[in-house]
Design a protein around this motif. Structure first.
Motif, PDB file in Angstrom:
ATOM      1  N   ARG A 232      76.263 -25.177 -23.447  1.00  0.00           N
ATOM      2  CA  ARG A 232      77.117 -25.840 -22.456  1.00  0.00           C
ATOM      3  C   ARG A 232      77.298 -27.318 -22.791  1.00  0.00           C
ATOM      4  N   ASP A 233      76.226 -27.972 -23.209  1.00  0.00           N
ATOM      5  CA  ASP A 233      76.322 -29.387 -23.565  1.00  0.00           C
ATOM      6  C   ASP A 233      77.248 -29.596 -24.758  1.00  0.00           C
TER       7      ASP A 233
ATOM      8  N   ALA B 177      79.591 -27.534 -25.834  1.00  0.00           N
ATOM      9  CA  ALA B 177      80.956 -27.146 -25.487  1.00  0.00           C
ATOM     10  C   ALA B 177      81.636 -28.236 -24.660  1.00  0.00           C
ATOM     11  N   SER B 178      80.903 -28.853 -23.758  1.00  0.00           N
ATOM     12  CA  SER B 178      81.475 -29.929 -22.940  1.00  0.00           C
ATOM     13  C   SER B 178      81.828 -31.143 -23.785  1.00  0.00           C
ATOM     14  N   ALA B 179      81.046 -31.368 -24.837  1.00  0.00           N
ATOM     15  CA  ALA B 179      81.311 -32.498 -25.723  1.00  0.00           C
ATOM     16  C   ALA B 179      82.383 -32.179 -26.762  1.00  0.00           C
TER      17      ALA B 179
ATOM     18  N   VAL C  99      86.517 -23.903 -24.794  1.00  0.00           N
ATOM     19  CA  VAL C  99      86.965 -24.849 -23.778  1.00  0.00           C
ATOM     20  C   VAL C  99      86.386 -24.434 -22.436  1.00  0.00           C
ATOM     21  N   LYS C 100      86.274 -25.390 -21.554  1.00  0.00           N
ATOM     22  CA  LYS C 100      85.781 -25.111 -20.218  1.00  0.00           C
ATOM     23  C   LYS C 100      86.844 -24.331 -19.453  1.00  0.00           C
TER      24      LYS C 100
ATOM     25  N   SER D 211      88.899 -22.933 -16.295  1.00  0.00           N
ATOM     26  CA  SER D 211      89.272 -23.391 -14.955  1.00  0.00           C
ATOM     27  C   SER D 211      90.362 -22.472 -14.433  1.00  0.00           C
TER      28      SER D 211
END
Length: 101
Positions: free
Chosen positions: A85-86, A88-90, A97-98, A100
């Motif tokens: 997660r870290d 991927a967020s960076a 991608v995150k 939504s």
């Protein structure tokens, strides 16, 4: 971060499993071959029992490559869920991608 002793122990198990894989597979083939005499199969069973337990592939634990975490790992990335997660967020993992909605 996991204890370094646990990570090192797991790496040692990986090396032993790779080293003993061919020998273990050959002995298992002899044990499972019903056409061979019972004595030969029993001898192969005893030789298999003499091999170190840590040389078995099932003793190796899947751990995160970054943190050494033993639980919540994704095999495809060899990362735990937290590290994945870290990264991927960076934006460090291509194509991820995150979501939504």
């Amino acid at each position: 971060m996991a204890k370094t002793s646990q990570v090192n122990r797991n790496k040692r198990r990986e090396k032993m499993a790779a080293r003993d894989a061919a020998k273990r597979a050959a002995l298992k083939a002899i044990v499972n071959d019903r056409s061979l005499p019972v004595e030969d199969r029993f001898d192969a069973t005893l030789k298999l029992a003499q091999l170190p337990r840590n040389g078995a592939k099932t003793r190796v634990r899947l751990r995160c490559e970054l943190t050494g975490r033993a639980r919540g790992n994704y095999r495809k990335f060899k990362l735990c869920r937290v590290a994945l997660r870290d990264l991927a967020s960076a934006g460090q993992i291509p194509g991820m991608v995150k979501s939504s909605w």
